[in-house]
Design an enzyme around this catalytic site. Structure first.
Site, PDB file in Angstrom:
ATOM      1  NE  ARG A 142      65.198  29.777  39.456  1.00  0.00           N
ATOM      2  CZ  ARG A 142      66.057  28.650  39.697  1.00  0.00           C
ATOM      3  NH1 ARG A 142      65.838  27.987  40.953  1.00  0.00           N
ATOM      4  NH2 ARG A 142      66.967  28.051  38.953  1.00  0.00           N
ATOM      5  CB  ALA A 193      64.784  31.838  30.518  1.00  0.00           C
ATOM      6  CD  GLU A 194      66.106  34.176  34.048  1.00  0.00           C
ATOM      7  OE1 GLU A 194      66.962  33.786  34.758  1.00  0.00           O
ATOM      8  OE2 GLU A 194      66.076  35.292  33.223  1.00  0.00           O
ATOM      9  N   GLY A 195      65.953  28.796  34.835  1.00  0.00           N
ATOM     10  CA  GLY A 195      65.542  27.280  35.452  1.00  0.00           C
ATOM     11  C   GLY A 195      64.546  26.697  34.923  1.00  0.00           C
TER      12      GLY A 195
END
Lengths: 597, 597
Positions: free
Chosen positions: B296, B440-442
């Protein structure tokens, strides 16, 4: 695959509740209008949009246009058939004058058809909708013969039109153009030059394409004062009166673009192409400006359309997709997860999209009515006032709606998570397609300069103050009709902000044009927020009336009041931020020398 | 074709002026660091980025990846050679532990190389940079044999890694996953299932690909408590010790995406694939969370990188493109027009981009140092405090920087007018590529929930109040060192806004989690603005010091102060808008029933 439900009911609400038709019966074409006819037109236009155009949007994006070695350009599969359905249904002439075969449907209402069409397939839409705009130029500046020959066929959709403005070295600064025209003994001209970004400059939807081209007649002065407007058909009339002689106009290439891949963006070469002057020499920009203003408002309409399509699909996904649990405890304990729509941030995003779409749509209707007054009133004073108002709001409708419409496609895409980034979901195409709206037809930065220097400058902001007065009157009505709605106080603040910003910019602009323009984009957004807020005041008044009269069977009017509240409490406060920026010193924008960028 | 000048000098300024290295000599790997070595590393990493990776970005976008009928996936032309240069140069192990062949370069400084790489070619970058992240998981949770066998080769770049998390029916809600693992007598597992959105799940850059896969061991409980982490190599060791046995893991298809077309996003099928547990059973999310947090923060770095690349090219275009005249009178009367950069709205946009990039870059360095303290301090209390701080800012770095980085690519594209919409200019690719960062990535909405409920919730906002206190102390220093800079008053207001918002959300979150989360995205942006403002305070202090000491020969420090002023006067006031929204009633977000969306 995206789905689309054209918002006919929302338009009918706006027509019935926001426009007092009886106050406008004196406008040409308004006398006999009734809601049944309007609703029938909207329903049909919605059908062709969702059933004929929408299914070609994703495939058109994948397939794109092709330029063949012989210079022909073919559009994506199905576009030809869709165009035939469009022209065959009389849609090309919906808002065009009856004199040349159009239906003279007022813009107030025709805007809906425009929104449906652009929502369903923005690329396809780029080939259409020229009838009424070209009619304005040609009826004002063309000869009777030009109108008979060309306008009739453009309005029927048999032929299509395209504009040749931009050149490789000049876009915004059209005065730099190099395309030149040499007068011929027969009254025609030979035009030579290259144009770029020519949407629909060449395609296979119609046999003939009428190019409206800006060029400089040999010997005319440089700059924008020396520009004339020409009509240049792709096919010329032969001695038998048939249009089958190829003019010396050809497509050199088509652009590969971020989006709008179904729309052929052409480089066009004119090699002593035959053309005719439209209007007086060196007056080309006059006709073009009127057309450009109509196209700018249309751009706003397109932005609302794409935002609506994106929103509808984001809402559907948020209701379907099961993922995670409601923060206050499972809403559907029997299912593996709750739908996304229980999540606060998803709801916040969707409320933002919906409160924009609804308010912005009302703005399209309201501005359509103003444009109709300009064109259709017999009362000169009413027409002049409407023209003033229309000039003021046009850059706002273009820039604010295109900025926010694009932002909304991004917001809608976000609702899909990773799936939104994948082509097959379809929403990423809307982001790519709508990105053009803030760029084309005068980039949004240019709209800000137009608003702050020209539109405020020419009468010390009087047009803006008049608008504020009108909204203040509406606000007074709302203080009676919807006193408890937070929108009332929020709009009072927003109007204060707009008044202060206007006063500030008018003063500053007279002393320091650059400093004033450092806040131009903020002013566009400030006014855009106020205009949409104004529409929400009127919607809220109508919704409250329906509720009081026990006419809100479905509950939609109560929902509208909640959307008004969202706009008031979470969107309108942005006007204060905009004002702060407008009043900030211009030094941080203007003072640094070029090398420090 | 885009050009790129890696901002080595800007990083060196930040390292030298913002970090007191001598205060951090106790951190592992900091004792012998000197600026010459750091600058040499940065210069080299900038070279490989701009000379090797950048030239493949546009061609990689056009060509994309190909999945062949036999399941092989090939990357765009040139990617293999570039990967060899990357691995051969030792870049795969730059920040990885020396124990397994890495160079243990602290993140504080390695962040720069990460930014350069992602700026120059975001698609290519997706295949790289796993070394240090995987090392963290494996050294904490893997066996010595796993580390010897796999980690060494990942750090050398001989092999690459990929994460198998998302499944068709579950992304954010990973607890729903269906991939399952059956224990085998030899201690391995047979894993069966399907993963999607698997970046680099299959490709031709390395022979072996190590899949880190989340799955549920048969019989383990449903939900996130039953998830284990597995290591699943594409190639297994044969009886001779060579890795040439194909595991039952195959790429079913690759996605067609909005951007990042050079990055293979795979659907991966595991058909009783052999895998080994990493760490304890049912503890798979522990290791994964640490990895996800690093990724993140890396996403934030990527956002700054792409924003920098977009900015550099927009600046160059604005200086080159002659169009229109300066509003205060021609600046280059001898030329046909003035360059775009004389226009206020162009300058405003570029100042916005530049003031973000510079402040956000400082934030990357500062947060890199915090991550280094977590990993490298022998002092437990210092490590715990840093971990608390890092947990707080990670969602902000991910979401705020990715939102604004994307917005900046849009702003940069706008500077190019119509040319920015054309593929050949190259900037539209940056918009498409960077759009992924917020997803992406949360997805960013999830980051907001993490911040407001978890990070504020677990200690009644104490971490946020500690951060505020630290910035207040910095502000006091600035009141002495840069008293006349408008940033001082603007930051005082922004800190008040953050304190008020934090207090409000902590209170609200304990009573009504949904209401608190209605303001979560606004709180992320509020804190993001404060953090970047904090960095500008420190930059301004350093710049002022240089000016006072007559060290600003070039004038860059004075320019920095102007950018600080821009950020203060035109960006920071947004915190008040964010606070207003945070404190708005949640009713307009939560009250409407689902049917009204």
């Amino acid at each position: 695959m995206l789905s689309y439900d054209p918002p006919v009911a929302d338009y009918m609400f706006l027509f019935k509740e926001l426009i007092d038709l009886d106050k406008h019966r004196h406008l040409r074409g308004f006398a006999d209008l009734d809601f049944e006819v309007i609703e029938a037109v909207l329903t049909e236009s919605g059908k062709i949009a969702s059933e004929v155009m929408l299914p070609l949007s994703a495939s058109g994006d994948r397939e794109g246009c092709t330029r063949h070695p012989d210079g022909r350009v073919t559009t994506p599969s199905g576009f030809s058939d869709a165009y035939r359905a469009y022209a065959g249904g009389g849609w090309a002439g919906l808002a065009a004058p009856t004199q040349y075969g159009g239906q003279d449907f007022p813009r107030t209402f025709a805007t809906a058809a425009m929104e449906f069409r652009s929502a369903s397939n923005q690329s396809f839409d780029m080939y259409t909708g020229w009838g009424e705009s070209i009619a304005e130029i040609m009826m004002a500046h063309g000869t009777a013969d030009q109108c008979d020959t060309y306008l009739t066929r453009l309005i029927s959709g048999e032929w299509s039109a395209t504009m040749g403005l931009t050149e490789p070295h000049c876009g915004t600064d059209v005065g730099l153009l190099r395309t030149h025209a040499v007068p011929q003994p027969d009254g025609s001209y030979k035009v030579t030059g290259t144009k770029i970004f020519n949407s629909g400059g060449e395609h296979d939807l119609t046999d003939n394409i009428i190019h409206f081209v800006l060029a400089r007649i040999e010997g005319d002065p440089p700059g924008s004062k020396g520009i004339s407007l020409f009509l240049m058909p792709k096919l010329l009339r032969d001695e038998n009166g048939r249009f089958d002689l190829h003019n010396a106009v050809s497509c050199g290439s088509i652009e590969h673009k971020m989006g709008l891949k179904g729309s052929a963006t052409c480089v066009m070469n004119y090699d002593e192409a035959t053309a005719w002057l439209v209007g007086e020499p060196r007056q080309g920009l006059i006709g073009m400006f009127k057309l450009m203003n109509a196209i700018r408002r249309r751009t706003g309409t397109m932005a609302v359309g794409v935002s609506e399509l994106a929103t509808q699909n984001a809402v559907a996904y948020a209701k379907e997709r099961l993922q995670g649990r409601a923060l206050a405890g499972a809403k559907r304990p029997e299912a593996m997860a709750d739908p996304l729509i229980v999540q606060p941030d998803v709801r916040r995003t969707l409320m933002k999209l919906k409160s924009f779409n609804e308010g912005a749509r009302a703005l399209l209707v309201w501005s359509g009515l103003i444009a109709d007054i300009v064109d259709r009133t017999p009362d000169k004073a009413e027409g002049a006032a409407a023209e003033e108002r229309l000039a003021l709001i046009t850059p706002v409708i273009k820039a604010y709606l295109s900025d926010e419409g694009f932002n909304n496609t991004v917001g809608a895409q976000q609702m899909f998570g990773g799936h939104g980034y994948m082509a097959q979901t379809g929403v990423e195409q809307l982001v790519r397609d709508s990105r053009m709206l803030a760029i084309a037809e005068g980039a949004n930065g240019v709209q800000g300069v137009d608003l702050v220097l020209r539109k405020l400058g020419h009468n010390q902001g009087q047009s803006a103050f008049d608008l504020i007065d009108e909204i203040v009157a509406q606000l007074a009505a709302n203080r009676t009709s919807t006193p408890s709605l937070s929108l009332v106080e929020a709009m009072a603040q927003a109007l204060d902000d707009m008044r202060e910003a206007t006063t500030y910019l008018v003063g500053l602009g007279s002393r320091d044009r650059e400093a004033a323009c450092a806040g131009a984009t903020d002013y566009i957004h400030l006014m855009g927020l106020v205009l949409v807020g104004y529409m929400w005041l009127r919607i809220a008044e109508a919704a409250t009336r329906q509720i009081k009269e026990d006419r809100d069977e479905s509950g939609e009017m109560a929902a509208k009041l909640m959307r008004a509240r969202f706009f008031a409490e979470r969107m309108l406060p942005e006007t204060s931020l905009r004002l702060t920026r407008i009043k900030a010193s211009a030094d941080s924008v203007m003072a640094l020398e070029e090398q420090w960028f």
